[in-house]
Enzyme design. Structure first.
Site, PDB file in Angstrom:
ATOM      1  N   GLU A 171       8.472  16.722  15.450  1.00 21.95           N
ATOM      2  CA  GLU A 171       8.834  16.666  14.026  1.00 21.95           C
ATOM      3  C   GLU A 171       7.909  17.588  13.234  1.00 21.95           C
ATOM      4  O   GLU A 171       6.690  17.398  13.244  1.00 21.95           O
ATOM      5  CB  GLU A 171       8.708  15.229  13.510  1.00 21.95           C
ATOM      6  CG  GLU A 171       9.282  15.068  12.111  1.00 21.95           C
ATOM      7  CD  GLU A 171       9.077  13.663  11.544  1.00 21.95           C
ATOM      8  OE1 GLU A 171       7.972  13.115  11.669  1.00 21.95           O
ATOM      9  OE2 GLU A 171      10.043  13.129  10.955  1.00 21.95           O
TER      10      GLU A 171
ATOM     11  N   LYS B 147       0.841  -1.199   0.000  1.00 18.45           N
ATOM     12  CA  LYS B 147       0.000   0.000   0.000  1.00 18.45           C
ATOM     13  C   LYS B 147       0.879   1.252   0.000  1.00 18.45           C
ATOM     14  O   LYS B 147       1.533   1.568   0.988  1.00 18.45           O
ATOM     15  CB  LYS B 147      -0.905   0.055   1.243  1.00 18.45           C
ATOM     16  CG  LYS B 147      -1.861   1.228   1.166  1.00 18.45           C
ATOM     17  CD  LYS B 147      -2.322   1.721   2.518  1.00 18.45           C
ATOM     18  CE  LYS B 147      -1.892   3.112   2.864  1.00 18.45           C
ATOM     19  NZ  LYS B 147      -2.031   4.173   1.888  1.00 18.45           N
TER      20      LYS B 147
ATOM     21  N   GLU C 207       9.796   1.971  10.644  1.00 23.43           N
ATOM     22  CA  GLU C 207      10.763   3.050  10.348  1.00 23.43           C
ATOM     23  C   GLU C 207       9.997   4.351  10.501  1.00 23.43           C
ATOM     24  O   GLU C 207       9.157   4.688   9.658  1.00 23.43           O
ATOM     25  CB  GLU C 207      11.280   2.935   8.902  1.00 23.43           C
ATOM     26  CG  GLU C 207      12.112   1.705   8.614  1.00 23.43           C
ATOM     27  CD  GLU C 207      13.577   1.879   8.998  1.00 23.43           C
ATOM     28  OE1 GLU C 207      13.934   2.905   9.615  1.00 23.43           O
ATOM     29  OE2 GLU C 207      14.363   0.971   8.689  1.00 23.43           O
TER      30      GLU C 207
ATOM     31  N   CYS D  80      13.083  11.960   6.629  1.00 24.60           N
ATOM     32  CA  CYS D  80      13.105  11.509   8.019  1.00 24.60           C
ATOM     33  C   CYS D  80      14.463  11.809   8.638  1.00 24.60           C
ATOM     34  O   CYS D  80      14.593  11.928   9.843  1.00 24.60           O
ATOM     35  CB  CYS D  80      12.797  10.025   8.094  1.00 24.60           C
ATOM     36  SG  CYS D  80      13.823   9.055   7.011  1.00 24.60           S
TER      37      CYS D  80
HETATM   38  P1  NAP Z   1       1.935   8.560   7.739  1.00 22.49           P
HETATM   39  O1  NAP Z   1       0.859   9.571   7.758  1.00 22.49           O
HETATM   40  O2  NAP Z   1       2.189   7.800   8.973  1.00 22.49           O
HETATM   41  O3  NAP Z   1       1.575   7.573   6.530  1.00 22.49           O
HETATM   42  C1  NAP Z   1       2.440   6.545   6.130  1.00 22.49           C
HETATM   43  C2  NAP Z   1       1.632   5.460   5.450  1.00 22.49           C
HETATM   44  O4  NAP Z   1       0.793   4.847   6.425  1.00 22.49           O
HETATM   45  C3  NAP Z   1       0.711   5.982   4.353  1.00 22.49           C
HETATM   46  O5  NAP Z   1       0.669   5.033   3.314  1.00 22.49           O
HETATM   47  C4  NAP Z   1      -0.623   6.077   5.078  1.00 22.49           C
HETATM   48  O6  NAP Z   1      -1.745   6.010   4.226  1.00 22.49           O
HETATM   49  C5  NAP Z   1      -0.544   4.838   5.957  1.00 22.49           C
HETATM   50  N1  NAP Z   1      -1.432   4.859   7.128  1.00 22.49           N
HETATM   51  C6  NAP Z   1      -1.994   5.908   7.762  1.00 22.49           C
HETATM   52  N2  NAP Z   1      -2.735   5.481   8.805  1.00 22.49           N
HETATM   53  C7  NAP Z   1      -2.639   4.132   8.844  1.00 22.49           C
HETATM   54  C8  NAP Z   1      -3.163   3.109   9.685  1.00 22.49           C
HETATM   55  N3  NAP Z   1      -3.951   3.380  10.733  1.00 22.49           N
HETATM   56  N4  NAP Z   1      -2.832   1.834   9.421  1.00 22.49           N
HETATM   57  C9  NAP Z   1      -2.026   1.525   8.403  1.00 22.49           C
HETATM   58  N5  NAP Z   1      -1.512   2.440   7.547  1.00 22.49           N
HETATM   59  C10 NAP Z   1      -1.798   3.735   7.780  1.00 22.49           C
HETATM   60  O7  NAP Z   1       3.311   9.214   7.298  1.00 22.49           O
HETATM   61  P2  NAP Z   1       3.598  10.135   6.030  1.00 22.49           P
HETATM   62  O8  NAP Z   1       3.057  11.503   6.273  1.00 22.49           O
HETATM   63  O9  NAP Z   1       3.196   9.418   4.791  1.00 22.49           O
HETATM   64  O10 NAP Z   1       5.199  10.178   6.017  1.00 22.49           O
HETATM   65  C11 NAP Z   1       5.938  11.096   6.759  1.00 22.49           C
HETATM   66  C12 NAP Z   1       6.490  10.431   8.009  1.00 22.49           C
HETATM   67  O11 NAP Z   1       7.263   9.297   7.636  1.00 22.49           O
HETATM   68  C13 NAP Z   1       7.425  11.326   8.788  1.00 22.49           C
HETATM   69  O12 NAP Z   1       7.170  11.161  10.158  1.00 22.49           O
HETATM   70  C14 NAP Z   1       8.798  10.791   8.433  1.00 22.49           C
HETATM   71  O13 NAP Z   1       9.797  11.047   9.390  1.00 22.49           O
HETATM   72  C15 NAP Z   1       8.509   9.334   8.296  1.00 22.49           C
HETATM   73  N6  NAP Z   1       9.524   8.662   7.492  1.00 22.49           N
HETATM   74  C16 NAP Z   1      10.369   7.781   8.118  1.00 22.49           C
HETATM   75  C17 NAP Z   1      11.376   7.167   7.389  1.00 22.49           C
HETATM   76  C18 NAP Z   1      12.314   6.190   8.041  1.00 22.49           C
HETATM   77  O14 NAP Z   1      12.937   5.414   7.331  1.00 22.49           O
HETATM   78  N7  NAP Z   1      12.464   6.190   9.356  1.00 22.49           N
HETATM   79  C19 NAP Z   1      11.507   7.421   6.023  1.00 22.49           C
HETATM   80  C20 NAP Z   1      10.623   8.301   5.430  1.00 22.49           C
HETATM   81  C21 NAP Z   1       9.632   8.921   6.164  1.00 22.49           C
HETATM   82  P3  NAP Z   1      -2.424   7.305   3.559  1.00 22.49           P
HETATM   83  O15 NAP Z   1      -1.537   8.469   3.839  1.00 22.49           O
HETATM   84  O16 NAP Z   1      -2.496   6.947   2.135  1.00 22.49           O
HETATM   85  O17 NAP Z   1      -3.774   7.432   4.185  1.00 22.49           O
END
Ligand code: NAP
Length: 526
Positions: free
Chosen positions: A417, A213, A286, A320
């Site tokens: 963050e 997904k 992650e 990140c």
């Molecule tokens: P996010 O809002 O947590 O979303 C990540 C993914 O999870 C999306 O595909 C989202 O779907 C899905 N999702 C949301 N709620 C969910 C649930 N209850 N169950 C399962 N999946 C769910 O994060 P983002 O805004 O996309 O990404 C930014 C974040 O990622 C930042 O905090 C960044 O630091 C972190 N990040 C970490 C790394 C690492 O390697 N540590 C790398 C890159 C980014 P939808 O958005 O499609 O609804």
């Protein structure tokens, strides 16, 4: 509306309104003035069991170019039923794929890398259009995907286990790797090709089948990546892709009991929810970061400023591993801040496809609003704005590179963050204090120290609580053959290199007794 050729593969039994909801959506977008009247929108499909098909929901959602707010395509609003269909397809494909010799699986992954290389420029441009990052960075995102598919292809001829002596005579002991089964991959938007590639390459080489997904902000990149995997020869059912919201598609992947492992990259809050709801499966998380650069009074200042500019404002601060805190020794604070501000003000904001642009837009309107909220918070907390702090008054989600000074560790801008081009400078008197400040957060992903003193460098390597520490380099720059991941609230996983293989394989312990008698461990003397 033109339908892409993927649509020919529809096989679901249920009757559908065939794109009607998409038309309604396009009309709504026209009314909202975010799609040009002449626009032909392509409707993209789910990929399940080797076929491109519509969602059971009969609904679509748009993906928007953050540089001009125009819709670039429509995507299936997948739901729980679609995930269950994908799980069934992955289950059917599992036996044949897991029994395919790993070097053969590696050949397919190598073909993926070759196709990615061939289509690198096209994919990079598409990524810039969908996610906003500047073209050179989008190219490097695709390059990372090429690197990791090449690396994991080679892993097909290794996938090493261990051998070790038994405590008993005439007994052989070793470990072997086995695939886990069906794995769920959930990814964010900021590296829409590289992050899925890290997970897919490791999951597939180990012999798992996949339900993937992608983020709803970057579904087009995911569709194009999956097309490449299919072209390279990944068999039907081995990879299944469902676009749609985390609240339905994501939740079903997390809670589905047939999915044996889950690899998630995203925010801490989502990660926490997953940790509480995934049940008994192998979960790799992650998550976010609040990364710091320490600049000591003996640092090469121009080098440190280069590193700070890249870490804070590269990818518009949406990595990140971005640095959102610069911890500076008080003796050089003034010189550092003056030069840092000059450089920040020189950065050119604009569409990522323009060669003149240094900083592209934020990913969406909510991200701009979040930055604005934190600017207000920072000011109220008593931090001083040195530069930036505003959105640009033009179409697109542009936000100025922003530097706060006089920040202290207890402020929200130093703790939370923001995920935008907003950085706080915190002044310290010593290395010990710098390390304390660095560690005074709940996150622990990346970190850096600029110093010419080797003792300072080794103390920082030892004491900083983070998965990654760079010396005299920015907080950004992971390579695919080294482990990547954080400590504390930044997550539990290590991807890349051999630890990436650990995430997607089970280790089986094997004992072979060739003594022709019953031998009892811990009881018989060898
Ligand atoms: P996010 O809002 O947590 O979303 C990540 C993914 O999870 C999306 O595909 C989202 O779907 C899905 N999702 C949301 N709620 C969910 C649930 N209850 N169950 C399962 N999946 C769910 O994060 P983002 O805004 O996309 O990404 C930014 C974040 O990622 C930042 O905090 C960044 O630091 C972190 N990040 C970490 C790394 C690492 O390697 N540590 C790398 C890159 C980014 P939808 O958005 O499609 O609804």
């Amino acid at each position: 509306m033109s339908m892409c050729k993927e649509d020919k593969g529809r096989v679901r039994g249920k009757k559908r309104k065939n794109g009607a909801s998409s038309w309604l959506l396009v009309r709504r977008l026209h009314i909202l003035n975010i799609a040009p009247v002449h626009m032909k929108l392509m409707e993209h499909l789910l990929f399940i069991g080797g076929k491109w098909i519509k969602s059971y929901s009969e609904e679509t959602f748009p993906s928007i170019n953050p540089a001009n707010e125009l819709v670039i395509g429509l995507f299936q609003q997948g739901n729980e039923e679609d995930v269950r269909a994908a799980v069934d397809a992955a289950e059917s494909a599992y036996e044949a794929w897991s029994e395919t010799p790993a070097p053969k699986r590696g050949e397919i992954l190598l073909k993926v890398a070759q196709l990615l290389r061939k289509k690198k420029e096209e994919l990079a441009k598409l990524e810039t259009a969908e996610m906003g990052k500047v073209l050179p960075e989008a190219r490097s995102d695709v390059q990372e995907a090429i690197d990791v598919f090449e690396y994991m292809a080679g892993e097909g001829r290794r996938l090493f286990g261990n051998t070790t002596p038994s405590e008993l005579k005439s007994k052989f002991a070793c470990t072997i790797r086995r695939p886990i089964g069906i794995v769920g991959l959930i990814t964010p938007w900021n590296f829409p090709i590289a992050i899925p590639a890290w997970k897919l390459s490791a999951a597939l080489i180990c012999g798992n089948t996949v339900v993937f997904k992608p983020s709803s902000d970057t579904p087009l990149c995911a569709v194009e990546l999956v097309k490449i995997l299919v072209e390279a020869g990944v068999p039907s059912g081995v990879i299944n892709m469902i676009t749609g919201p985390g609240s339905s598609v994501g939740k079903e992947i997390v809670t589905n009991k047939k999915i044996r492992a889950l690899s998630f990259t995203g925010s801490r809050d989502t990660g926490e929810w997953i940790a509480q709801n995934a049940g008994i499966k192998k979960v790799g998380l992650e998550l976010g970061g609040k990364n710091a650069i320490i600049v000591m009074d003996d640092a090469d200042l121009p080098l440190a400023i280069d590193g700070a500019v890249w870490s804070a404002f590269g990818t518009t601060g949406q990595r990140c591993t971005a640095a959102s805190r610069i911890i500076v020794h008080e003796k050089i604070q003034k010189d550092f801040e003056t030069a840092f501000c000059v450089r920040a003000k020189q950065l050119v904001l604009g569409p990522g496809l323009s060669e003149k642009t240094d900083i592209g837009p934020l990913v969406n309107r909510q991200a701009v609003e979040k930055c604005e909220r934190y600017i207000d918070i920072g000011k109220k907390e008593g931090a001083k704005l040195l530069c930036g702090g505003k959105r640009l008054g033009i179409k697109g989600f542009f936000f100025e590179p922003t530097i706060f000074t006089n920040a202290t560790i207890d402020m929200k801008i130093s703790q939370q963050e923001i995920f935008g081009p907003v950085v706080s400078v915190i002044s310290v008197k010593s290395l010990e204090e710098a390390i304390d400040v660095c560690n005074s957060i709940e996150y622990g992903l990346s970190s850096a120290i600029y110093t010419k003193n080797i003792d300072n460098a080794f103390r920082a390597i030892e004491k900083i609580e983070a998965g990654i520490t760079y010396v005299n380099s920015s907080t950004i720059g992971s390579e695919v053959h080294l482990p990547f991941g954080g400590v504390k609230q930044s997550g539990t996983a290590r991807e890349g290199g051999i630890l990436g293989i650990d995430e997607f394989s089970e280790v089986k312990t094997v004992y072979i007794d060739y003594s022709s008698k019953l031998q009892k461990a811990q009881m018989d003397v060898g």
